[in-house]
Enzyme design. Structure first.
Site, PDB file in Angstrom:
ATOM      1  N   LYS A 222     -11.377  38.872   5.093  1.00  0.00           N
ATOM      2  CA  LYS A 222     -10.867  38.486   6.389  1.00  0.00           C
ATOM      3  C   LYS A 222      -9.529  39.306   6.550  1.00  0.00           C
ATOM      4  O   LYS A 222      -8.341  39.152   6.079  1.00  0.00           O
ATOM      5  CB  LYS A 222     -10.368  36.792   6.182  1.00  0.00           C
ATOM      6  CG  LYS A 222     -10.542  36.338   7.414  1.00  0.00           C
ATOM      7  CD  LYS A 222      -9.529  36.825   8.692  1.00  0.00           C
ATOM      8  CE  LYS A 222      -8.319  36.140   8.634  1.00  0.00           C
ATOM      9  NZ  LYS A 222      -7.180  36.654   9.507  1.00  0.00           N
ATOM     10  N   GLY A 274       0.206  37.861   1.887  1.00  0.00           N
ATOM     11  CA  GLY A 274       0.732  37.627   3.175  1.00  0.00           C
ATOM     12  C   GLY A 274       2.061  36.900   3.043  1.00  0.00           C
ATOM     13  O   GLY A 274       2.612  36.825   1.989  1.00  0.00           O
ATOM     14  N   SER A 275       2.115  35.780   4.069  1.00  0.00           N
ATOM     15  CA  SER A 275       3.423  35.184   3.594  1.00  0.00           C
ATOM     16  C   SER A 275       3.396  34.093   2.783  1.00  0.00           C
ATOM     17  O   SER A 275       2.542  33.466   2.528  1.00  0.00           O
ATOM     18  CB  SER A 275       3.775  34.513   5.189  1.00  0.00           C
ATOM     19  OG  SER A 275       2.743  33.811   5.677  1.00  0.00           O
ATOM     20  N   THR A 276       4.655  33.905   2.294  1.00  0.00           N
ATOM     21  CA  THR A 276       4.897  32.800   1.244  1.00  0.00           C
ATOM     22  C   THR A 276       4.375  31.560   2.076  1.00  0.00           C
ATOM     23  O   THR A 276       3.855  30.426   1.284  1.00  0.00           O
ATOM     24  CB  THR A 276       6.349  32.601   1.028  1.00  0.00           C
ATOM     25  OG1 THR A 276       6.536  33.930   0.128  1.00  0.00           O
ATOM     26  CG2 THR A 276       6.579  31.408  -0.072  1.00  0.00           C
ATOM     27  N   GLU A 277       4.767  31.271   3.301  1.00  0.00           N
ATOM     28  CA  GLU A 277       4.256  29.991   3.804  1.00  0.00           C
ATOM     29  C   GLU A 277       2.767  29.738   3.831  1.00  0.00           C
ATOM     30  O   GLU A 277       2.184  28.793   3.484  1.00  0.00           O
ATOM     31  CB  GLU A 277       5.053  30.073   5.304  1.00  0.00           C
ATOM     32  CG  GLU A 277       4.802  28.559   6.170  1.00  0.00           C
ATOM     33  CD  GLU A 277       4.906  28.864   7.560  1.00  0.00           C
ATOM     34  OE1 GLU A 277       5.485  29.921   8.104  1.00  0.00           O
ATOM     35  OE2 GLU A 277       4.398  28.048   8.442  1.00  0.00           O
ATOM     36  N   GLY A 279       0.994  31.366   1.914  1.00  0.00           N
ATOM     37  CA  GLY A 279       0.319  31.108   0.430  1.00  0.00           C
ATOM     38  C   GLY A 279       0.445  29.654  -0.114  1.00  0.00           C
ATOM     39  O   GLY A 279      -0.202  29.344  -0.763  1.00  0.00           O
ATOM     40  N   GLU A 296      -0.114  37.250  -3.446  1.00  0.00           N
ATOM     41  CA  GLU A 296       0.836  38.163  -3.305  1.00  0.00           C
ATOM     42  C   GLU A 296       1.716  37.922  -2.099  1.00  0.00           C
ATOM     43  O   GLU A 296       1.115  38.086  -0.979  1.00  0.00           O
ATOM     44  CB  GLU A 296      -0.050  39.651  -3.362  1.00  0.00           C
ATOM     45  CG  GLU A 296       1.073  40.815  -3.654  1.00  0.00           C
ATOM     46  CD  GLU A 296       1.848  41.323  -2.662  1.00  0.00           C
ATOM     47  OE1 GLU A 296       2.880  40.781  -2.284  1.00  0.00           O
ATOM     48  OE2 GLU A 296       1.225  42.484  -1.821  1.00  0.00           O
ATOM     49  N   CYS A 330       6.234  44.210   1.869  1.00  0.00           N
ATOM     50  CA  CYS A 330       6.463  43.232   1.005  1.00  0.00           C
ATOM     51  C   CYS A 330       7.502  43.307  -0.035  1.00  0.00           C
ATOM     52  O   CYS A 330       8.431  42.704  -0.510  1.00  0.00           O
ATOM     53  CB  CYS A 330       5.376  42.379   0.311  1.00  0.00           C
ATOM     54  SG  CYS A 330       4.166  43.322  -0.463  1.00  0.00           S
ATOM     55  N   GLU A 427      12.842  37.115   4.622  1.00  0.00           N
ATOM     56  CA  GLU A 427      12.343  38.415   4.774  1.00  0.00           C
ATOM     57  C   GLU A 427      12.334  38.672   6.237  1.00  0.00           C
ATOM     58  O   GLU A 427      11.715  38.205   6.963  1.00  0.00           O
ATOM     59  CB  GLU A 427      10.804  38.103   4.203  1.00  0.00           C
ATOM     60  CG  GLU A 427      10.040  39.247   4.095  1.00  0.00           C
ATOM     61  CD  GLU A 427       8.667  39.384   3.400  1.00  0.00           C
ATOM     62  OE1 GLU A 427       7.959  37.990   3.734  1.00  0.00           O
ATOM     63  OE2 GLU A 427       8.118  39.956   2.622  1.00  0.00           O
TER      64      GLU A 427
HETATM   65  P1  NDP Z   1       0.373  35.559   7.354  1.00  0.00           P
HETATM   66  O1  NDP Z   1       0.456  34.972   6.053  1.00  0.00           O
HETATM   67  O2  NDP Z   1       0.203  34.122   8.393  1.00  0.00           O
HETATM   68  O3  NDP Z   1      -0.994  36.373   7.513  1.00  0.00           O
HETATM   69  C1  NDP Z   1      -1.610  36.964   6.302  1.00  0.00           C
HETATM   70  C2  NDP Z   1      -2.952  36.622   6.329  1.00  0.00           C
HETATM   71  O4  NDP Z   1      -3.317  35.322   6.431  1.00  0.00           O
HETATM   72  C3  NDP Z   1      -3.662  37.021   7.551  1.00  0.00           C
HETATM   73  O5  NDP Z   1      -4.795  37.595   7.664  1.00  0.00           O
HETATM   74  C4  NDP Z   1      -3.670  35.821   8.454  1.00  0.00           C
HETATM   75  O6  NDP Z   1      -4.613  35.702   9.730  1.00  0.00           O
HETATM   76  C5  NDP Z   1      -4.098  34.736   7.355  1.00  0.00           C
HETATM   77  N1  NDP Z   1      -3.941  33.506   7.565  1.00  0.00           N
HETATM   78  C6  NDP Z   1      -2.877  32.812   8.380  1.00  0.00           C
HETATM   79  N2  NDP Z   1      -2.999  31.545   8.126  1.00  0.00           N
HETATM   80  C7  NDP Z   1      -3.818  31.295   7.367  1.00  0.00           C
HETATM   81  C8  NDP Z   1      -4.363  29.819   6.693  1.00  0.00           C
HETATM   82  N3  NDP Z   1      -3.703  28.886   7.186  1.00  0.00           N
HETATM   83  N4  NDP Z   1      -5.230  30.007   5.783  1.00  0.00           N
HETATM   84  C9  NDP Z   1      -5.733  31.060   5.502  1.00  0.00           C
HETATM   85  N5  NDP Z   1      -5.369  32.549   5.822  1.00  0.00           N
HETATM   86  C10 NDP Z   1      -4.361  32.475   6.852  1.00  0.00           C
HETATM   87  O7  NDP Z   1       1.351  36.547   7.890  1.00  0.00           O
HETATM   88  P2  NDP Z   1       1.742  36.825   9.484  1.00  0.00           P
HETATM   89  O8  NDP Z   1       1.018  37.581   9.885  1.00  0.00           O
HETATM   90  O9  NDP Z   1       1.936  35.644  10.177  1.00  0.00           O
HETATM   91  O10 NDP Z   1       3.536  37.359   9.248  1.00  0.00           O
HETATM   92  C11 NDP Z   1       4.432  36.314   9.161  1.00  0.00           C
HETATM   93  C12 NDP Z   1       5.382  36.705   8.281  1.00  0.00           C
HETATM   94  O11 NDP Z   1       4.736  36.892   6.765  1.00  0.00           O
HETATM   95  C13 NDP Z   1       5.980  38.122   8.544  1.00  0.00           C
HETATM   96  O12 NDP Z   1       6.908  38.276   9.432  1.00  0.00           O
HETATM   97  C14 NDP Z   1       6.450  38.680   7.132  1.00  0.00           C
HETATM   98  O13 NDP Z   1       7.760  38.187   6.868  1.00  0.00           O
HETATM   99  C15 NDP Z   1       5.490  37.886   6.145  1.00  0.00           C
HETATM  100  N6  NDP Z   1       4.518  38.725   5.600  1.00  0.00           N
HETATM  101  C16 NDP Z   1       4.449  39.057   4.209  1.00  0.00           C
HETATM  102  C17 NDP Z   1       3.361  40.102   3.883  1.00  0.00           C
HETATM  103  C18 NDP Z   1       3.390  40.480   2.710  1.00  0.00           C
HETATM  104  O14 NDP Z   1       2.658  41.472   2.121  1.00  0.00           O
HETATM  105  N7  NDP Z   1       4.382  40.197   1.510  1.00  0.00           N
HETATM  106  C19 NDP Z   1       2.555  40.454   5.001  1.00  0.00           C
HETATM  107  C20 NDP Z   1       2.406  40.108   6.114  1.00  0.00           C
HETATM  108  C21 NDP Z   1       3.432  39.386   6.494  1.00  0.00           C
HETATM  109  P3  NDP Z   1      -4.152  36.144  11.047  1.00  0.00           P
HETATM  110  O15 NDP Z   1      -3.504  37.442  10.854  1.00  0.00           O
HETATM  111  O16 NDP Z   1      -5.145  36.290  11.914  1.00  0.00           O
HETATM  112  O17 NDP Z   1      -2.810  35.068  11.351  1.00  0.00           O
END
Ligand code: NDP
Length: 517
Positions: A222, A274-277, A279, A296, A330, A427
């Protein structure tokens, strides 16, 4: 009342002082702070990378069971070029039924083709994919820059070579898994659900897919909503490589699509970046199931500069640590700790250096800082920068003009930051650095570890013994010494604490995709 620094007026802002007043330093620059101004004589002639040959589809479908198929939802969303705000294409919005189709296809492929292939045969496919990526590398780099906003020199020279290298590297492991786990028998897990972010779209796909496939799993990927296009071009490469149908499936969509994948009962393994939230949400959803999970997540890395460091090199390390990929990294070195004795020196050099960074068209080969990935991310950066100014830190930005259209943020750093400021804790995920000081190595270690995250760190000193001492006490998954942001497929990557668990890359990156008997 503190002045809000917006992305527009920040283009011209010089120094915003702790009390929020904007200081125009032109008439009253202290002697030691004066420097030569070459005006626009420093400018490079435009060096645009051509994108005239790029053929984007007006609409991208889902990739399921080896074919491009329309989504059951019937819905599509726009993918925008963040540098121009123009629509590039429409992307299919996969729903739970599409995710189910993809998981069923992956399950069938696991049972009937991929799961029965020898490691040697799997390796051949991965080598083929790696070579095809290399052949189409320039085209993929251009699309990555158009869709995500990153400078072409990064997508061309860093992202794409690493994408190919990951497939080459794990192709090599496919028939040698026994050597990775001596005395044990590794077996694939089945279907891997993989969710990736927007900062390194193709590279994250490679980090996830290559080890999973090498170990004999099949995948449902995804991509992130704002950067799905290159994953779908990768799907064309899978077709060209004649990868058996269903071995990799790509379901585009937003957070709900990701959630459907997380909750699907027939997924054996989940890998998320992706984000810690989000995660944490995934961790809760997976609790009590048999799904294997790697996360991660975010970071707030400490980059520590000792007085005995080679300062010019360290300044380059600070620059690449925080401004690489607009700070959408990240493991970005977003908290800079400078030993007090060299603080003024480092700040002066840093201020000079950021005024040479070129912000603008991601497709220009001279661009150092491209576009912010989305309006949402730009708003988040502005919000956190405002909080820094309000809480009393001093913001430094070069006097540059940002393009009128698109999403942009100038390279920035804060001094006068304290550990309790939001900009020292959260972050920002943008080109914004928080600078703090320390006196002793012990203090540096304590302050560096004072964060809920633990993904990465950097140490700059000319003493090898000091490096070993510090590195062993930093709670971070990756620590770079006298360098920063160096990546290699042979090297494991991952975090401690709220930065997640599990490792990607290297032989360690195989473990999350096998069960051992
Ligand atoms: P997210 O964690 O929301 O997105 C990462 C991935 O998860 C995307 O493919 C997203 O889809 C998907 N996703 C979102 N919600 C869910 C869920 N409930 N269940 C499963 N998958 C989900 O990051 P954001 O893009 O919203 O970025 C927000 C913040 O996160 C940034 O400002 C940054 O601080 C941090 N971030 C950190 C990263 C890292 O590598 N550590 C990478 C990206 C962001 P979709 O994109 O369609 O929402």
């Amino acid at each position: 009342m503190a002045k809000r620094t917006t992305r527009r007026d920040s283009a011209l802002a010089v120094v915003v002082q702790g009390n929020g007043d904007v200081a125009d330093n032109r008439p009253s620059v202290a002697l030691q702070d004066r420097r030569l101004s070459f005006g626009d004589k420093w400018n490079y002639a435009p060096a645009p990378e051509s994108n005239s040959y790029i053929k984007l589809k007006p609409r991208y479908s889902l990739f399921i069971n080896g074919k491009f198929v329309t989504p059951r939802s019937g819905k599509y969303f726009d993918s925008i070029n963040p540098a121009t705000e123009e629509k590039l294409s429409e992307i299919a919005e996969g729903n739970a039924r599409d995710v189910d189709r993809a998981v069923q296809a992956a399950r069938r492929a696991y049972q009937t083709s991929w799961g029965n292939l020898s490691g040697r045969e799997r390796g051949k496919y991965l080598y083929r994919i790696a070579r095809l990526i290399q052949e189409r590398s320039r085209e993929l780099a251009v699309i990555e820059s158009m869709d995500g906003g990153k400078p072409i020199k990064e997508s061309r020279d860093i992202d794409l070579p690493l994408v190919a290298a990951h497939f080459f590297y794990y192709a090599g492991w496919a028939d040698k898994l026994g050597y990775a786990f001596p005395g044990r028998t590794p077996r694939p897990l089945g279907v891997a659900g993989q969710i990736i972010p927007w900062n390194f779209p193709l590279l994250m796909a490679a980090w996830k897919l290559a080890p999973a496939l090498a170990c004999g799993n099949t995948c449902v990927l995804k991509p992130a909503e704002t950067t799905s296009i290159t994953a779908l071009h990768l799907a064309e490469i899978f077709q060209e490589a004649e990868l058996p149908d269903g071995v990799v499936n790509i379901v585009t969509g937003a957070g709900d699509t990701g959630r459907a994948l997380v909750e699907h009962p027939k997924v054996d393994k989940l890998a998320f970046t992706g984000s810690t939230e989000v995660g944490k949400r995934i961790l809760r959803a997976v609790a009590g199931t048999k799904k294997k999970l790697t996360l991660e997540l975010g970071g707030k890395a400490a980059n520590i500069i000792f007085e005995d460091a080679a300062i010019d090199q360290a300044v380059e390390g600070i620059i690449s640590g925080i401004y690489f990929n607009q700070g959408h990294v990240c493991c970005a070195g977003s908290r800079l700790f400078v030993q007090e004795g060299v603080f003024p020196h480092v700040i002066r050099k840093l201020r000079d250096r950021i005024s040479t960074l070129r912000v603008g068209d991601p497709l220009d080969k001279n661009t150092d800082i491209g576009a912010i990935n989305s309006r949402m991310q730009l708003d988040k950066i502005c919000q956190l920068v405002d909080s820094g100014v309000r809480q009393g830190a001093e913001l430094v930005q070069p006097p540059l003009r940002l393009p009128k259209k698109g999403y942009w943020y100038p390279p920035s750093f804060f001094t006068g930051v304290t550990a309790s400021h939001r900009i020292a804790q959260e972050e920002i995920f943008g080109p914004v650095l928080s600078v703090m000081t320390f006196r002793t190595p012990e203090e540096a270690i304590e302050r560096a570890n004072n964060t809920p995250y633990g993904l990465s760190a950097g140490v700059w000193t000319d003493k090898g013994s000091k490096i070993f001492k510090i590195v062993n006490k930093l709670r971070a998954g990756v620590v770079w010494a006298n360098t920063y942001n160096k990546f290699d497929p042979t090297s494991p990557f991952g975090g401690y604490k709220e930065s997640g668990f599990g490792r990607e890359g290297g032989a360690h990156g195989l473990l999350p995709y096998v069960s051992l008997t």
